[in-house]
Design a protein around this motif. Sequence first.
Motif, PDB file in Angstrom:
ATOM      1  N   ALA A 125       0.659  -1.161  -0.091  1.00 54.74           N
ATOM      2  CA  ALA A 125      -0.146  -0.126   0.000  1.00 54.74           C
ATOM      3  C   ALA A 125       0.945   1.210   0.052  1.00 54.74           C
ATOM      4  CB  ALA A 125      -1.024   0.028   1.269  1.00 54.74           C
ATOM      5  N   LEU A 126       1.868   1.150   0.796  1.00 54.43           N
ATOM      6  CA  LEU A 126       2.758   2.490   0.997  1.00 54.43           C
ATOM      7  C   LEU A 126       3.662   2.580  -0.649  1.00 54.43           C
ATOM      8  CD1 LEU A 126       4.420   4.648   2.208  1.00 54.43           C
ATOM      9  CD2 LEU A 126       6.004   2.799   3.057  1.00 54.43           C
ATOM     10  N   THR A 171       1.522  11.544  10.351  1.00 54.28           N
ATOM     11  CA  THR A 171       0.746  10.372  11.101  1.00 54.28           C
ATOM     12  C   THR A 171       1.281   9.156  11.095  1.00 54.28           C
ATOM     13  OG1 THR A 171      -1.252  11.611  11.201  1.00 54.28           O
ATOM     14  CG2 THR A 171      -1.592   9.398  11.922  1.00 54.28           C
ATOM     15  N   LEU A 172       1.610   8.822   9.790  1.00 52.62           N
ATOM     16  CA  LEU A 172       2.178   7.448   9.621  1.00 52.62           C
ATOM     17  C   LEU A 172       3.709   7.361  10.040  1.00 52.62           C
ATOM     18  CD1 LEU A 172       0.815   6.808   6.137  1.00 52.62           C
ATOM     19  CD2 LEU A 172       0.137   5.564   8.238  1.00 52.62           C
ATOM     20  N   GLN A 173       4.480   8.576   9.884  1.00 54.20           N
ATOM     21  CA  GLN A 173       5.797   8.396  10.434  1.00 54.20           C
ATOM     22  C   GLN A 173       5.846   8.191  11.841  1.00 54.20           C
ATOM     23  OE1 GLN A 173       7.479  12.123   9.323  1.00 54.20           O
ATOM     24  NE2 GLN A 173       6.966  11.879   7.116  1.00 54.20           N
ATOM     25  N   ARG A 174       4.965   8.639  12.453  1.00 54.53           N
ATOM     26  CA  ARG A 174       4.816   8.574  14.076  1.00 54.53           C
ATOM     27  C   ARG A 174       4.444   7.050  14.413  1.00 54.53           C
ATOM     28  NH1 ARG A 174       2.306  13.431  13.839  1.00 54.53           N
ATOM     29  NH2 ARG A 174       0.255  12.673  13.979  1.00 54.53           N
ATOM     30  N   ARG A 232       7.415   4.636  13.264  1.00 52.18           N
ATOM     31  CA  ARG A 232       8.425   4.735  14.237  1.00 52.18           C
ATOM     32  C   ARG A 232       8.118   4.090  15.594  1.00 52.18           C
ATOM     33  NH1 ARG A 232       8.319  10.048  14.925  1.00 52.18           N
ATOM     34  NH2 ARG A 232       9.558  10.338  12.853  1.00 52.18           N
ATOM     35  N   ASP A 233       6.818   4.219  15.794  1.00 50.55           N
ATOM     36  CA  ASP A 233       6.289   3.363  17.263  1.00 50.55           C
ATOM     37  C   ASP A 233       6.549   1.978  17.272  1.00 50.55           C
ATOM     38  OD1 ASP A 233       5.344   3.385  19.847  1.00 50.55           O
ATOM     39  OD2 ASP A 233       3.615   2.618  18.774  1.00 50.55           O
ATOM     40  N   ALA A 234       5.856   1.511  15.870  1.00 51.78           N
ATOM     41  CA  ALA A 234       5.918  -0.072  15.694  1.00 51.78           C
ATOM     42  C   ALA A 234       7.354  -0.419  15.597  1.00 51.78           C
ATOM     43  CB  ALA A 234       5.482  -0.211  14.367  1.00 51.78           C
ATOM     44  N   ALA A 235       8.363   0.342  14.981  1.00 49.38           N
ATOM     45  CA  ALA A 235       9.871  -0.177  14.737  1.00 49.38           C
ATOM     46  C   ALA A 235      10.406  -0.190  16.198  1.00 49.38           C
ATOM     47  CB  ALA A 235      10.663   0.717  13.855  1.00 49.38           C
ATOM     48  N   ARG A 281       0.336  15.475   3.342  1.00 46.62           N
ATOM     49  CA  ARG A 281       1.437  15.920   4.551  1.00 46.62           C
ATOM     50  C   ARG A 281       0.903  15.266   5.813  1.00 46.62           C
ATOM     51  NH1 ARG A 281       5.568  19.273   3.279  1.00 46.62           N
ATOM     52  NH2 ARG A 281       5.169  20.161   1.141  1.00 46.62           N
ATOM     53  N   GLU A 282      -0.575  15.636   5.987  1.00 49.67           N
ATOM     54  CA  GLU A 282      -0.902  15.086   7.478  1.00 49.67           C
ATOM     55  C   GLU A 282      -1.037  13.553   7.496  1.00 49.67           C
ATOM     56  OE1 GLU A 282      -5.253  15.397   9.989  1.00 49.67           O
ATOM     57  OE2 GLU A 282      -4.896  16.279   8.153  1.00 49.67           O
ATOM     58  N   LEU A 283      -1.306  12.901   6.471  1.00 46.64           N
ATOM     59  CA  LEU A 283      -1.403  11.386   6.778  1.00 46.64           C
ATOM     60  C   LEU A 283       0.098  10.960   6.674  1.00 46.64           C
ATOM     61  CD1 LEU A 283      -2.531   8.511   6.789  1.00 46.64           C
ATOM     62  CD2 LEU A 283      -2.731   8.624   4.389  1.00 46.64           C
ATOM     63  N   MET A 284       1.091  11.372   5.907  1.00 45.28           N
ATOM     64  CA  MET A 284       2.608  11.164   6.286  1.00 45.28           C
ATOM     65  C   MET A 284       3.084  11.493   7.530  1.00 45.28           C
ATOM     66  SD  MET A 284       4.490  12.211   2.410  1.00 45.28           S
ATOM     67  CE  MET A 284       3.757  13.888   2.389  1.00 45.28           C
TER      68      MET A 284
END
Length: 198
Positions: free
Chosen positions: A31-32, A44-47, A50-53, A39-42
């Motif tokens: 999907a990625l 959110t997904l970055q956070r 990062r949390d999942a990693a 920008r807003e979704l990017m």
Amino acid sequence: MTGQVGTDAAVSKGGNEFETLVAEFRRMHAALCAAAPDRELMATLQREFRDAADRLESSRQLVEDDRASRRIGMSSRGHPTLVPFDVEYLDEHTFRATVEFSDVHLGGNGAVHGGMIPLLFDDFLGMFVSEKGQPHSRTAFLKVNYRKITPVYRPLLVEGTIDRIEGRKTWVSGRLYHGPDVTADAEALFVRLLPGQP
């Protein structure tokens, strides 16, 4: 394992839950690759990524055998980087599986990226050698010929043959089919490791 082969072999260190986790990661990855987020979704997904990693790194296994034990029989579904395939048939000389590439593997114009096809052949033929040729072997040589465009999101068949075994060496060949057409083929040599080699 002879003739028809099932794909529900048990896996230690997580079992079906780990397989499902990898499948969801692959879905997110595809999907990625195909997305154009705002920008807003990017942000959110970055956070979230990062949390999942961070959480995954906190449970990292350092023992190679533990990671390898998650491999599901003769399948790549336990490794998120490899191209997943489902075993159709396995005997002493022939190995066949179905495979479907996704947006993760896209090169351009609906075609699979050329680098993904050797990855598939190396993993697929290596598993075959380990199961029916000589365990604990490593790739010594792999040559891939690109015959036609390999499409994404189309059912494909990958087939391998053990051509001969001499001493520590196992020669194999492989073919990737889209319907009746061979889109790529491969020749490979695997060499059994000596005692103590990694």
